[in-house]
Write a protein that holds these residues in place. Sequence first.
Motif, PDB file in Angstrom:
ATOM      1  N   PHE A  49       0.847  -1.189   0.000  1.00 44.74           N
ATOM      2  CA  PHE A  49       0.000   0.000   0.000  1.00 44.74           C
ATOM      3  C   PHE A  49       0.880   1.236   0.000  1.00 44.74           C
ATOM      4  N   SER A  50       0.309   2.351  -0.405  1.00 46.15           N
ATOM      5  CA  SER A  50       0.937   3.663  -0.231  1.00 46.15           C
ATOM      6  C   SER A  50      -0.180   4.660   0.037  1.00 46.15           C
ATOM      7  N   SER A  51       0.044   5.510   1.019  1.00 42.18           N
ATOM      8  CA  SER A  51      -0.959   6.504   1.386  1.00 42.18           C
ATOM      9  C   SER A  51      -0.343   7.890   1.329  1.00 42.18           C
ATOM     10  N   ARG A  52      -1.191   8.867   1.029  1.00 39.30           N
ATOM     11  CA  ARG A  52      -0.739  10.256   0.931  1.00 39.30           C
ATOM     12  C   ARG A  52      -1.779  11.152   1.589  1.00 39.30           C
ATOM     13  N   HIS A  53      -1.335  11.957   2.543  1.00 42.85           N
ATOM     14  CA  HIS A  53      -2.226  12.905   3.225  1.00 42.85           C
ATOM     15  C   HIS A  53      -1.714  14.313   2.979  1.00 42.85           C
ATOM     16  N   ARG A  54      -2.505  15.104   2.247  1.00 41.25           N
ATOM     17  CA  ARG A  54      -2.130  16.483   1.941  1.00 41.25           C
ATOM     18  C   ARG A  54      -2.287  17.331   3.194  1.00 41.25           C
ATOM     19  N   LEU A  55      -1.232  18.066   3.547  1.00 39.61           N
ATOM     20  CA  LEU A  55      -1.204  18.826   4.788  1.00 39.61           C
ATOM     21  C   LEU A  55      -1.853  20.197   4.598  1.00 39.61           C
ATOM     22  N   ASN A  56      -2.969  20.441   5.314  1.00 40.90           N
ATOM     23  CA  ASN A  56      -3.670  21.730   5.307  1.00 40.90           C
ATOM     24  C   ASN A  56      -4.026  22.189   3.895  1.00 40.90           C
ATOM     25  N   GLY A  57      -4.345  21.237   3.009  1.00 45.64           N
ATOM     26  CA  GLY A  57      -4.734  21.594   1.649  1.00 45.64           C
ATOM     27  C   GLY A  57      -3.599  22.104   0.789  1.00 45.64           C
ATOM     28  N   SER A  58      -2.349  21.971   1.256  1.00 42.94           N
ATOM     29  CA  SER A  58      -1.201  22.466   0.493  1.00 42.94           C
ATOM     30  C   SER A  58      -0.713  21.392  -0.469  1.00 42.94           C
TER      31      SER A  58
END
Length: 361
Positions: free
Chosen positions: A224-233
């Motif tokens: 798996f790979s996950s990506r969480h965009r920080l504060n919409g940036s």
Amino acid sequence: MKTNGVVGAIISCVLGIAMAQLPAQEVPSRELADGTYTYDTLPAGTFPASPVTEFYAGTEFFFASAQARTGGRITVSFSDTTAPGVATLAFADGDGHVDFGVAPRVWIGRHLNEAWGIRATYFSFSDSEEKVPEINPAIPAVGTNFSTNYQVTQLDMRALDLDLIYSAYINDNWKLDTFVGARYSSVDIDALHHSFGVFTTGNFVNLLLANGSAFDGAGTSLGFSSRHRLNGSNLSFIWSGRGSHLWGHYDAFNRAAGTVASSPSAPLVGAETQRIDNAPGTLDIIETQLGLQYEFQVVELPINCFFRTSFEFQRWNMAGPAPTPTGFGGTIGELTTNSNAAGGPGGATLVGLSLATGFTW
């Protein structure tokens, strides 16, 4: 160490950031059933949560501390009891090495649609270390001797993957990729001990001991790979992992060969090798990355660029039979030699920093 690729990747991303300073523009975000697209008006440098891209490619450099394990051990001891002094020297090593190296990784893939895609990845790591073997603490060195002693350990790792990927956007800030694939891998770990030269006056040694193991085969991977965009940036936190189990051919060996001379006696000469060739074996690999990724759109082109830095961990473990230990020893004149080479299934652990860059278009 080859750094041209890293420098070029960094320069490309820096230039992309500079060119991305453009007014807001309309970009395609989603393909409709009739083949048309919906459009979003985005600030310069941003991209839609589900961009319309087809191909993507990237390269990565893994700056790793490698801990190789041969699966065995090499011991060597010499003792000269000639009066008036006593010379004793003993080593216990041949179990692996610790060193630093750079592992390149490249990949290319294609989005078949918004949810599914395919990707091919190639990874390679090679390293070697030459050093003075570790002294055996159970046999203290006594007196003076003049021989030359060194150990060479070599590590070679390869992996080729073909993955089927399913992508899901949980919301505008979260993306999760899960994948299943086929993997081909090979790993080879060898250690060699060499003692030679005049040990003490009138006594000459030339001793070679080695052990090692290798695997070559194919199997399956899940990850798996996950990506969480920080504060919409455009900066994202990323976490990925993969586990692989492979079946294939396993080899292992132990070797001892030497000549010891003590004038005026006839030299003591011997050689022995024990091998296991093409035996059934397995290889298990676990790996994970944790880091940050920055993404941006390049000028008015439908191309997104990314730059990523992350902590990476890999562990490779072979499984298979161990060959019978080999040895060389005896007493000639006043010089007594004892040595042993034992081996079995080995492995390696890589820990370090990864730098990656790439494009989607």
